[in-house]
Structure formats: C-alpha cells, structure tokens
Write a protein that holds these residues in place. Structure first.
Motif, mmCIF file in Angstrom:
data_model
loop_
_atom_site.group_PDB
_atom_site.id
_atom_site.type_symbol
_atom_site.label_atom_id
_atom_site.label_comp_id
_atom_site.label_asym_id
_atom_site.label_seq_id
_atom_site.Cartn_x
_atom_site.Cartn_y
_atom_site.Cartn_z
ATOM 1 N N ALA A 116 0.827 -1.210 0.000
ATOM 2 C CA ALA A 116 0.000 0.000 0.000
ATOM 3 C C ALA A 116 0.860 1.258 0.000
ATOM 4 O O ALA A 116 0.574 2.225 -0.724
ATOM 5 N N ARG A 117 1.920 1.265 0.797
ATOM 6 C CA ARG A 117 2.766 2.453 0.866
ATOM 7 C C ARG A 117 3.469 2.711 -0.464
ATOM 8 O O ARG A 117 3.560 3.858 -0.916
ATOM 9 N N LYS A 118 3.965 1.668 -1.092
ATOM 10 C CA LYS A 118 4.655 1.854 -2.367
ATOM 11 C C LYS A 118 3.706 2.362 -3.453
ATOM 12 O O LYS A 118 4.097 3.158 -4.309
ATOM 13 N N ILE A 119 2.472 1.898 -3.423
ATOM 14 C CA ILE A 119 1.490 2.393 -4.383
ATOM 15 C C ILE A 119 1.284 3.896 -4.176
ATOM 16 O O ILE A 119 1.365 4.693 -5.117
ATOM 17 N N ALA A 120 1.006 4.294 -2.949
ATOM 18 C CA ALA A 120 0.726 5.708 -2.665
ATOM 19 C C ALA A 120 1.955 6.578 -2.907
ATOM 20 O O ALA A 120 1.834 7.691 -3.451
ATOM 21 N N ASP A 121 3.120 6.092 -2.519
ATOM 22 C CA ASP A 121 4.331 6.901 -2.651
ATOM 23 C C ASP A 121 4.688 7.183 -4.108
ATOM 24 O O ASP A 121 5.412 8.145 -4.407
ATOM 25 N N ASN B 271 -16.658 4.258 -4.299
ATOM 26 C CA ASN B 271 -15.779 4.102 -5.463
ATOM 27 C C ASN B 271 -14.538 3.323 -5.025
ATOM 28 O O ASN B 271 -13.553 3.901 -4.555
ATOM 29 N N ILE B 272 -14.578 1.996 -5.169
ATOM 30 C CA ILE B 272 -13.571 1.109 -4.589
ATOM 31 C C ILE B 272 -12.892 0.286 -5.683
ATOM 32 O O ILE B 272 -13.529 -0.179 -6.627
ATOM 33 N N ARG B 273 -11.590 0.086 -5.510
ATOM 34 C CA ARG B 273 -10.844 -0.889 -6.306
ATOM 35 C C ARG B 273 -10.321 -1.965 -5.355
ATOM 36 O O ARG B 273 -9.824 -1.649 -4.276
ATOM 37 N N ARG B 274 -10.429 -3.199 -5.741
ATOM 38 C CA ARG B 274 -10.048 -4.363 -4.922
ATOM 39 C C ARG B 274 -8.702 -4.889 -5.390
ATOM 40 O O ARG B 274 -8.503 -5.143 -6.575
ATOM 41 N N LEU B 275 -7.774 -5.083 -4.432
ATOM 42 C CA LEU B 275 -6.432 -5.569 -4.772
ATOM 43 C C LEU B 275 -5.985 -6.588 -3.736
ATOM 44 O O LEU B 275 -5.872 -6.263 -2.549
ATOM 45 N N GLU C 61 2.371 -2.674 -8.993
ATOM 46 C CA GLU C 61 2.176 -2.210 -10.372
ATOM 47 C C GLU C 61 0.694 -2.063 -10.697
ATOM 48 O O GLU C 61 0.270 -1.070 -11.311
ATOM 49 N N LYS C 62 -0.111 -3.052 -10.278
ATOM 50 C CA LYS C 62 -1.542 -2.983 -10.563
ATOM 51 C C LYS C 62 -2.207 -1.862 -9.765
ATOM 52 O O LYS C 62 -3.082 -1.150 -10.279
ATOM 53 N N GLY C 63 -1.799 -1.704 -8.502
ATOM 54 C CA GLY C 63 -2.369 -0.632 -7.681
ATOM 55 C C GLY C 63 -2.086 0.740 -8.245
ATOM 56 O O GLY C 63 -2.953 1.634 -8.242
ATOM 57 N N ILE C 64 -0.861 0.935 -8.757
ATOM 58 C CA ILE C 64 -0.495 2.214 -9.379
ATOM 59 C C ILE C 64 -1.395 2.481 -10.586
ATOM 60 O O ILE C 64 -1.890 3.597 -10.789
ATOM 61 N N LYS C 65 -1.656 1.451 -11.381
ATOM 62 C CA LYS C 65 -2.524 1.627 -12.544
ATOM 63 C C LYS C 65 -3.957 1.966 -12.118
ATOM 64 O O LYS C 65 -4.620 2.797 -12.744
ATOM 65 N N MET C 66 -4.434 1.333 -11.055
ATOM 66 C CA MET C 66 -5.787 1.619 -10.571
ATOM 67 C C MET C 66 -5.951 3.097 -10.222
ATOM 68 O O MET C 66 -6.938 3.734 -10.596
ATOM 69 N N ILE C 67 -4.967 3.621 -9.519
ATOM 70 C CA ILE C 67 -5.064 5.027 -9.113
ATOM 71 C C ILE C 67 -4.854 5.950 -10.308
ATOM 72 O O ILE C 67 -5.542 6.975 -10.454
ATOM 73 N N ALA C 68 -3.927 5.599 -11.186
ATOM 74 C CA ALA C 68 -3.702 6.411 -12.389
ATOM 75 C C ALA C 68 -4.983 6.523 -13.212
ATOM 76 O O ALA C 68 -5.271 7.581 -13.789
#
Length: 510
Positions: free
Chosen positions: A143-148, A226-230, A243-250
């Motif tokens: 989670a931290r790496k996605i947000a960072d 508005n939720i994405r599941r990972l 990688e997938k989490g970054i794409k979800m937020i992008a």
C-alpha cells in the motif's frame, strides 16, 4: 475590545481558589503582591502554588472546583502538584437535562459559507483525496509503495487532487472473528473509504487475513463507494500488486480531478475536537476558545464532536445537565461507567494518573485535566452520544466514545463523518492528516514560537493577557472556514498523516 497586557506572573482563575497558576516561571523568593505571598520554591511555567496555607485533607480548588485534597500541610507559596494533591473520586447524583435550552439556529439564508466540494450524491467534502487502505498490516508495504508513487511531480498534473494517502494500521489479523476489535476495524475502514473527502479508494489485502476483503466490500456502509479491490495473493506477489495498484489510481486521477469548489453553508462543516499533550494553559485558554468557536458553528447549523471520554471524568455531570433528553443523558453516564469498569484495578488515566507530559505541563491528575478538556465542548446542548467510528447523524454538539489516544480517536472522528479537526496542544503534539484538515492550536506562546511549523493558531495570547477568549475564538472560527475552503494547514504542508492511522484495540484503555 482587546484585552490589556497583564505583566503579572500569575493567573487567578477564580476568587475562591486556594491555588494560583504561574503565567511564567517564578523563582523562589519572588514576592507576589496580588496574593501577598512569597514563593517558597521555583514554580515552572503553568504550574500551581498555594495562595495561602492549606491544611492536610482540605479541598484543593481550581476554577472553584475540587481537583483533590491536600496530601499534607501546604504552606502559602509552595509548589502544589502531584505529591501535594490526593486524588479521589466521589459518587454523584446526576441532574438530567436541567440546563437544557434549545439552540437558536441562524436561518439558512443568513449562514456563513465556505468553499466546499459537492459530491454527486450531495455530500460535502473539504478535501479531494484517494486513499490506499489495508485490510491488515500484511499489506502495508504494498500500500505504501502504491501511494508513494504519486509524488508532488505527478500530482501537479492533477491540481484538484489533494493527496493519494496510504492508510496503514497494525491490525487486521490475529483477531477474534467476532467482537469489538474486528467490528471497530471494519467500521473504521468503511467510514474512511466512504467519507466524502475520499474520491475513491484502493483496498489492499494479503488475501488470507481475518478481515476478509470481500466481506468488507459487501458491507452496507460501503454501498455506492468508489472502490478498487487488490489482493496480493491473487496478483502473484508484492511487485505485481504494486504495479496494478499504481494503474488503478492512475485510472482514477483524471476523473478525481474534475471537481471545483463552490460556496456551501457552514452547516455542512463537521468538526472533530482533540487535545493532545495538554498543559495548564490548554484549560485556561485554548480549549475554552475552541469551545466558543464551536458554539458559533453549532448556532450556524454545523456539528462538532468531542471525544476521549476518560478525559471528562468528574465533569460528566455538567454535560448530563446539557443533554437534550434523558436518553442522551443516560448515554453519557453509561459511557463513563463503561470506562470506569474497563479501568478498574488497572493503572490508567481514569483512576487518577495523567501522562508524564501532562504532569510536566502543570496538570496534576485527571480531574484537573478534565476541567480543561471539557471546555472544548462549549456550552450548547448535547444532541447525541455515538460509539467509536459510528456515523454522525445529529447536528450540533456530540460526543464520541473512544480511548484517549489521539491517532485512534482522530481516525474514528473522520470515519464518523467529520470533515475537519481542531486540535489543541500545550506540550507540542504534531498530529495531523492530509485527508482531514487539522487546525493545530497552541495553548501558549512559547510553544507557538518554538514549534511554529506545526501550529496554525496561537491561543497563548489569552494567557499572555493580550487577547480575550472571545477574540481567539473568532480567529479559530475563521481559520477553520479558511482551511475547509482549501487553505493548507501546517500539518498538510509537512505531509503529516500517513503513519498516524490507528484503530482502537480493546487492550487500549488510557
């Protein structure tokens, strides 16, 4: 009218008090003409000394209210602190609702406004964020790496998005499958994700934890969110999950950026109230000023929520008298009895002791602390008492049940629906978040100057004698409106709030 500068080194809070507070450090041998007393030993800033001789067993009065009895004979001019005050609780007869008076609300067309964000469902936000929140600590690094990844440079492309916030806690597994701890966590996550300040959320799970991601997403409280599941175990491990989490937020950011602020009445403001690292001046200035600011908000139809009830012990009777009805009054009493039972036989605050920082700031026991803490709640009627992270439904003054630990209580205030936080401190708490604007209020000028990068408002001018409580209350009120309208608070500018997200575990009683 501005208060006159008072150069006296003391503050007398009530003519009946037998102790006086040091406005500044006072050296032994100093003569205090107002009290006709020679100081017997050095009195630190914010501490108390005896205004006249006090016999062992005599009641110690502050604000003309008992904060204990003298543990020994105390001579005039002596320091009065932990060793000189005997803490004792007494049984009370409660007077239900006797001080209740309906609040006269400002007509809607005459209310102040702030520049808020109106969501599609009509709910009002003060910030526009996306969160990456974990089901358990097992997903913390992912989670931290996605947000960072979404640093300042990337977010410059999306100027209407305030932050991508990692919300990481230490719980989520090793829990009973039913009961208070798992209920608290689910309620906290659901309220956070569905909050109007969150455009959307990525919920990250390892995949095998007790707090199951699909059970969580199916909660009725999250309907329409508005939720994405990972799930890390479904994606092939940590790197692929990041990688997938970054794409979800992008993918979310362009839509999240399509917002604009517009005038909305301040009745849409829901302000949580906290104090941390309190000192004597918290109860003298910062907390009463915040209380008056909240009175103004309530009269405009807004809401405020006081929490940490272990810091109200001894003052709950006054709150019971303000309750709108007997049922609400009984909720206050039941809440206090809950904490007394939880703390029975344990070395915790509700049975007398306060933190070392409180002691250093001049507060001797929980009764003295409660006298100041309760002042944050102002003087308007009590409309409801809610449980930890339970949704806020009543406007006006509310109380939320939670432990006296700032990150746990503040996280629950946000989950309950608060879209602002007002936080007083005398010792220098650094708490803040990026998703719930936190206005930090210093109780003394020394702290404001020393820790200026953390403090938004100096209420120490009250103790200095250069402003009145009403004048500081007006400044707090205006600062809250400005922050709600988008002005960044000091804690936001520093990036505070990524590691200050905590859930109430019932081993935590304070």
């Amino acid at each position: 009218m501005t208060a006159n500068i008072n150069k006296s080194p003391i503050i007398r809070l009530d003519k009946e008090d037998n102790i006086v507070v040091a406005r500044a450090e006072i050296k032994a041998g100093t003569f205090i003409p107002e009290e006709n007393v020679i100081i017997k030993n050095d009195i630190p800033l914010g501490h108390k000394f005896a205004a006249h001789d006090i016999k062992k067993g005599e009641t110690i009065l502050k604000y003309n209210t008992a904060i204990g009895t003298a543990a020994r004979d105390i001579a005039a001019g002596e320091h009065v602190h932990i060793n000189e005050i005997h803490f004792e609780r007494t049984q009370k007869e409660y007077e239900y609702c006797v001080d209740y008076k309906p609040l006269e609300i400002v007509p809607e067309e005459k209310r102040r406004t702030f520049m808020g964000i109106v969501r599609e469902d009509g709910r009002i936000a003060t910030r526009n964020c996306i969160c990456v929140i974990v089901c358990s600590n097992c997903a913390a690094t992912v989670a931290r790496k996605i947000a960072d990844h979404f640093d300042e440079e990337i977010l410059r492309q999306f100027p209407n998005v305030d932050a991508v916030v990692p919300l990481i806690h230490q719980s989520g597994c090793g829990l009973e499958r039913t009961g208070a701890d798992i209920d608290n966590l689910r309620q906290l996550i659901a309220g956070t994700v569905k909050h109007p300040n969150m455009y959307g959320a990525v919920i990250v799970a390892l995949g095998c934890e007790v707090v199951n991601i699909d059970t969580l997403i199916d909660m009725k409280e999250l309907k329409g969110a508005n939720i994405r599941r990972l799930v890390i175990q479904e994606e092939g491990g940590s790197r692929k999950s990041v990688e997938k989490g970054i794409k979800m937020i992008a993918d979310m950011l362009p839509e999240a950026n399509k917002i604009h602020r517009q005038p909305v009445p301040i009745s849409e403001l829901k302000v949580g109230m906290e104090c941390g690292g309190s000192d004597t001046f918290s109860g003298i200035g910062a907390n009463p000023a915040l209380g008056k600011a909240m009175d103004k908000l309530c009269k405009e139809g807004g809401s405020c929520v006081l929490t940490e009830p272990t810091e109200l012990i001894g003052c709950e009777g006054a709150i019971v008298r303000r309750a709108k009805d007997k049922e609400t009054a009984q909720k206050v009493i039941d809440m206090m009895q809950y904490w007394l039972k939880e703390g029975e036989g344990r070395d915790c605050q509700i049975y007398g002791k306060v933190s070392p920082g409180n002691n250093a700031g001049g507060i001797s026991n929980v009764l003295e602390k409660a006298l100041g803490s309760a002042k944050k709640g102002g003087s308007t009627p009590l409309n409801d008492v809610i449980w930890y992270a339970e949704p806020l439904t009543q406007p006006g003054f509310n109380i939320m049940n939670s432990p006296s630990y700032d990150p746990m209580s503040a996280a629950a205030l946000f989950a309950s629906g608060c879209n602002m936080l007002a936080f007083t401190t005398g010792r220098g708490s650094c708490y803040g978040t990026r998703h719930m604007p936190t206005v930090k209020i210093s109780s003394n000028t020394k702290l404001y100057k020393f820790q200026n990068d953390d403090m938004d408002i100096n209420a120490g001018t009250i103790a200095d004698g250069t402003e009145t409580i009403d004048e500081v209350a007006d400044r707090i009120f205006e600062e809250i409106i400005e922050a709600a309208s988008g002005k960044k608070t000091k804690s936001e500018l520093f990036g505070m709030g990524c590691d200050e997200f905590a859930v109430w575990s019932h081993g935590m009683i304070s």
